[in-house]
Design a protein around this motif. Structure first.
Motif, PDB file in Angstrom:
ATOM      1  N   GLU A 100       4.615   9.511   6.233  1.00 31.01           N
ATOM      2  CA  GLU A 100       3.958   9.724   7.526  1.00 31.01           C
ATOM      3  C   GLU A 100       2.752   8.793   7.680  1.00 31.01           C
ATOM      4  OE1 GLU A 100       1.440  13.212   9.736  1.00 31.01           O
ATOM      5  OE2 GLU A 100       3.195  13.815   8.579  1.00 31.01           O
ATOM      6  N   VAL A 101       1.977   8.627   6.599  1.00 30.51           N
ATOM      7  CA  VAL A 101       0.839   7.711   6.632  1.00 30.51           C
ATOM      8  C   VAL A 101       1.332   6.299   6.928  1.00 30.51           C
ATOM      9  CG1 VAL A 101      -0.965   6.626   5.223  1.00 30.51           C
ATOM     10  CG2 VAL A 101      -0.648   9.105   5.146  1.00 30.51           C
ATOM     11  N   GLY A 102       2.394   5.876   6.240  1.00 33.91           N
ATOM     12  CA  GLY A 102       2.944   4.541   6.465  1.00 33.91           C
ATOM     13  C   GLY A 102       3.399   4.340   7.892  1.00 33.91           C
ATOM     14  N   ASP A 139      -2.496  13.061  -3.148  1.00 35.13           N
ATOM     15  CA  ASP A 139      -2.175  13.186  -1.725  1.00 35.13           C
ATOM     16  C   ASP A 139      -2.685  11.946  -1.008  1.00 35.13           C
ATOM     17  OD1 ASP A 139      -1.210  14.287   0.604  1.00 35.13           O
ATOM     18  OD2 ASP A 139      -2.626  15.958   0.672  1.00 35.13           O
ATOM     19  N   ALA A 140      -2.112  11.678   0.135  1.00 43.04           N
ATOM     20  CA  ALA A 140      -2.537  10.552   0.976  1.00 43.04           C
ATOM     21  C   ALA A 140      -2.564  11.027   2.419  1.00 43.04           C
ATOM     22  CB  ALA A 140      -1.580   9.376   0.820  1.00 43.04           C
ATOM     23  N   VAL A 141      -3.633  10.670   3.126  1.00 46.52           N
ATOM     24  CA  VAL A 141      -3.761  11.046   4.534  1.00 46.52           C
ATOM     25  C   VAL A 141      -4.234   9.846   5.339  1.00 46.52           C
ATOM     26  CG1 VAL A 141      -4.251  13.471   4.019  1.00 46.52           C
ATOM     27  CG2 VAL A 141      -6.135  11.884   4.286  1.00 46.52           C
ATOM     28  N   ALA A 142      -3.926   9.865   6.612  1.00 52.88           N
ATOM     29  CA  ALA A 142      -4.429   8.860   7.542  1.00 52.88           C
ATOM     30  C   ALA A 142      -5.353   9.567   8.518  1.00 52.88           C
ATOM     31  CB  ALA A 142      -3.281   8.188   8.284  1.00 52.88           C
ATOM     32  N   GLY A 180       0.783  -1.222   0.000  1.00 51.29           N
ATOM     33  CA  GLY A 180       0.000   0.000   0.000  1.00 51.29           C
ATOM     34  C   GLY A 180       0.816   1.273   0.000  1.00 51.29           C
ATOM     35  N   TYR A 181       2.126   1.206   0.073  1.00 48.29           N
ATOM     36  CA  TYR A 181       2.966   2.387   0.084  1.00 48.29           C
ATOM     37  C   TYR A 181       3.182   2.828  -1.349  1.00 48.29           C
ATOM     38  CZ  TYR A 181       6.833   5.526   0.897  1.00 48.29           C
ATOM     39  OH  TYR A 181       7.627   6.623   0.937  1.00 48.29           O
TER      40      TYR A 181
END
Length: 156
Positions: A56-58, A117-120, A3-4
């Motif tokens: 950071e999400v990872g 973009d990706a966020v958690a 998923g990265y």
């Protein structure tokens, strides 16, 4: 790591093109090579910011212990804009037998599916058999057609 994702070439190329376009109005002393060099630097900084956000999400997912994959139990609302940033409501259904929290990775993409973009986001303390809500907000301003998708979700 599953998923990265790293910054796709299209995002870096688009950043370079935007930077190059913005820099074409510079002084008459600029050479094409100096303008291109500055554009590459700006594009690199954009890619670094994007890579930092995905890293950071990872890291947040790496911190979760004994999480259960529950991607199918998470739904996203319509993507809206707030102050230039994309937002979507995240709804997590707790099908477990006790109160749980959820960590959800939301990917914001353009109309062609390119990752922007990706966020958690954490949906905390959802009672058994109930749903909890949170808002996923992009790390930076996004424009144009923006979509959201759940990349991964864990219940813990």
């Amino acid at each position: 790591m599953t998923g990265y994702r790293t910054a796709p070439a299209a995002v870096v190329a688009a950043a370079a093109l935007i930077a190059l376009t913005a820099l074409t109005g510079c002084s008459d002393d600029d050479t094409p090579a100096s303008v291109a060099s500055r554009a590459a630097s700006v594009a690199s900084q954009g890619a670094d910011t994007f890579a930092s956000a995905t890293a950071e999400v990872g890291e947040r997912f790496d911190d979760v212990r004994n999480g259960v994959d529950v991607k199918g139990d998470v739904r996203l609302g319509t993507v809206t804009a707030s102050g230039g940033r994309a937002e979507t409501e995240v709804t997590a259904a707790n099908t477990g037998g006790s109160q749980k929290s959820f960590l959800v990775q939301v990917n914001f993409t353009d109309g062609d599916g390119n990752l922007l973009d990706a966020v958690a986001v954490t949906v905390s303390d959802v009672p058994a058999g109930k749903s909890g809500k949170a808002t996923a907000r992009s790390n930076r301003d996004l424009s144009g057609e923006v979509k959201a998708e759940v990349d991964r979700a864990v219940r813990y």
